[in-house]
Design a protein around this motif. Structure first.
Motif, mmCIF file in Angstrom:
data_model
loop_
_atom_site.group_PDB
_atom_site.id
_atom_site.type_symbol
_atom_site.label_atom_id
_atom_site.label_comp_id
_atom_site.label_asym_id
_atom_site.label_seq_id
_atom_site.Cartn_x
_atom_site.Cartn_y
_atom_site.Cartn_z
ATOM 1 N N UNK A 101 1.065 -1.760 -0.020
ATOM 2 C CA UNK A 101 0.099 -0.204 0.172
ATOM 3 C C UNK A 101 0.916 1.478 -0.011
ATOM 4 N N UNK A 102 -0.270 2.468 0.096
ATOM 5 C CA UNK A 102 1.034 3.576 0.426
ATOM 6 C C UNK A 102 1.592 3.627 1.566
ATOM 7 N N UNK A 103 2.103 3.474 1.735
ATOM 8 C CA UNK A 103 3.430 3.264 3.326
ATOM 9 C C UNK A 103 4.489 2.528 2.893
ATOM 10 N N UNK A 104 4.473 2.144 1.688
ATOM 11 C CA UNK A 104 5.597 1.533 1.063
ATOM 12 C C UNK A 104 5.981 2.066 0.093
ATOM 13 N N UNK A 112 4.945 -8.377 2.175
ATOM 14 C CA UNK A 112 3.762 -7.413 1.797
ATOM 15 C C UNK A 112 4.084 -8.598 0.265
ATOM 16 N N UNK A 113 5.203 -8.591 -0.742
ATOM 17 C CA UNK A 113 5.184 -9.355 -1.705
ATOM 18 C C UNK A 113 5.477 -10.586 -2.038
ATOM 19 N N UNK A 114 5.310 -11.111 -1.125
ATOM 20 C CA UNK A 114 5.230 -12.493 -0.751
ATOM 21 C C UNK A 114 3.999 -13.352 -0.716
ATOM 22 N N UNK A 115 3.011 -12.438 -0.768
ATOM 23 C CA UNK A 115 1.479 -12.667 -0.628
ATOM 24 C C UNK A 115 0.793 -13.008 -2.148
#
Length: 294
Positions: A101-104, A112-115
Motif C-alpha cells: 500500500x501507500x506506506x510502501x 508484502x510482496x510474498x503474498x
C-alpha cells in the motif's frame, strides 16, 4: 531460485567495488548503464504489443493499472502520476499499485510482496474489469504479489502484460503480453534498482507515451492536453500554441484565456478562425485528434 536469475549474478567488473575510487565506481556504472537501451531494443516487438493493447483498452473506456513491489511498484506509480499533468488524463485512467500500500512508497513493507493473495485483493479493490489492462512489474520475474495479481486479472478477463528483467520469467507465464528485458548482473550484486530499474522506467515511458499519442493526446511532438497547473505549465501551454500556430505570444495568451486554458481548443480556434464552441465540436468529431480536426 535466486541463483538462476541473471539479475542476481555477481558482476566480474566490480568484484572489488569496495576498493575502487569514487570516479572508478562512477565510470563502471556509466558503462554498465550504456548496455540497458540495447537490451530494451531487443524487446521492442513485445513492447509494441503492450502499447497497442493499451491504446485499444483506453479507446474502449478501460484503464491501465501497473502493479509491483519495491522499486518496481514505485516506478509504476511514478509513470502513472505523470499522466494527468502531461496528458490531461483523469487520475484513475493510469494508476499504480505497490505491495504494502501507500506506506510502501516511502519505506519497505516487509513480506508484502510474498503474498499472491495481496496482489489479487489490491486489484479486486479497484473493481478490476475485463475492459482494463494490468501490467505486472518485477525485475526478478518471480514476485508472488505480481503473480497473484496477474492470475486474478486473467480470472476477470482483463488484458495482462508483464515487465521483467530475466529471461523465462515466471510472471511471463501468467501474462498475455510478456516483456523480458535481460539487463544482466548489477554492479552491486542483486541491487535491481540500478540497471533493471532503468530498463523498467524506459519501458514504462514507451508504453504510456505511445499509448497517449495513440488516443490523440499529442499533436506533432507537443503535449497538447497539458494541464496548466503551475506557472511553468502555463507558460508551456502558451509556447505550445505558438509553436503549433506560429502566432505571437500575446495572441496565444489571449486565445488560451478564451479557450479556458485548453491548448487543443486554442490551436483549432487560431488555425481555423473559429469560435470556442466550433473548435470543441471539431475536436469531438475527431475523437480528440488535433490533426484530424484541422
Amino acid at each position: 531460485m535466486l541463483d538462476k536469475l541473471t539479475t542476481e549474478e555477481r558482476n566480474s567488473r566490480t568484484a572489488n567495488l569496495d576498493e575502487m575510487t569514487t570516479l572508478e565506481i562512477l565510470e563502471v556504472m556509466n558503462e554498465e548503464d550504456h548496455t540497458v537501451p540495447a537490451s530494451v531494443k531487443k524487446e521492442l516487438p513485445n513492447i509494441e504489443q503492450v502499447a497497442k493493447k493499451a491504446i485499444q483498452v483506453l479507446k474502449q473506456g478501460g484503464r491501465i493499472i501497473y502493479f509491483g513491489a519495491g522499486t518496481s511498484g514505485r516506478l509504476g506509480i511514478l509513470d502513472a502520476v505523470e499522466c494527468p499533468p502531461t496528458f490531461g488524463t483523469p487520475s484513475t485512467l493510469v494508476t499504480g499499485l505497490i505491495a504494502g500500500g501507500q506506506d510502501a512508497i516511502m519505506k519497505a513493507v516487509e513480506g508484502a510482496e510474498d503474498s499472491e493473495e495481496f496482489g489479487a485483493e489490491d486489484l479486486a479493490s479497484m473493481q478490476l474489469s475485463s475492459k482494463d489492462l494490468v501490467i505486472g512489474i518485477a525485475a526478478s520475474g518471480r514476485t508472488p504479489y505480481v503473480i497473484g495479481g496477474l492470475k486474478y486479472a486473467k480470472k476477470v478477463g482483463a488484458a495482462t502484460g508483464s515487465i521483467s528483467c530475466n529471461k523465462d520469467a515466471k510472471i511471463s507465464k501468467y501474462a498475455e503480453f510478456p516483456i523480458e528485458v535481460k539487463t544482466g548482473s548489477e554492479i552491486l550484486t542483486g541491487s535491481t534498482r540500478l540497471k533493471a530499474g532503468t530498463a523498467q522506467k524506459l519501458v514504462l515511458n514507451m508504453i504510456s507515451t505511445s499509448a497517449m499519442a495513440g488516443i490523440g493526446k499529442v499533436y506533432k511532438n507537443l503535449m497538447v492536453d497539458v494541464q496548466s497547473t503551475n506557472e511553468k505549465l502555463i507558460e508551456r501551454a502558451k509556447r505550445i500554441v505558438m509553436d503549433s500556430t506560429e502566432c505571437k505570444y500575446e495572441q496565444a495568451a489571449e486565445v488560451l484565456e478564451r479557450a479556458n486554458g485548453e491548448v487543443k481548443t486554442a490551436i483549432i480556434m487560431i488555425l481555423t478562425n473559429c469560435s470556442y464552441d466550433e473548435a470543441k465540436d471539431r475536436l469531438k468529431s475527431a475523437d480528440g485528434f488535433v490533426r484530424k480536426a484541422l
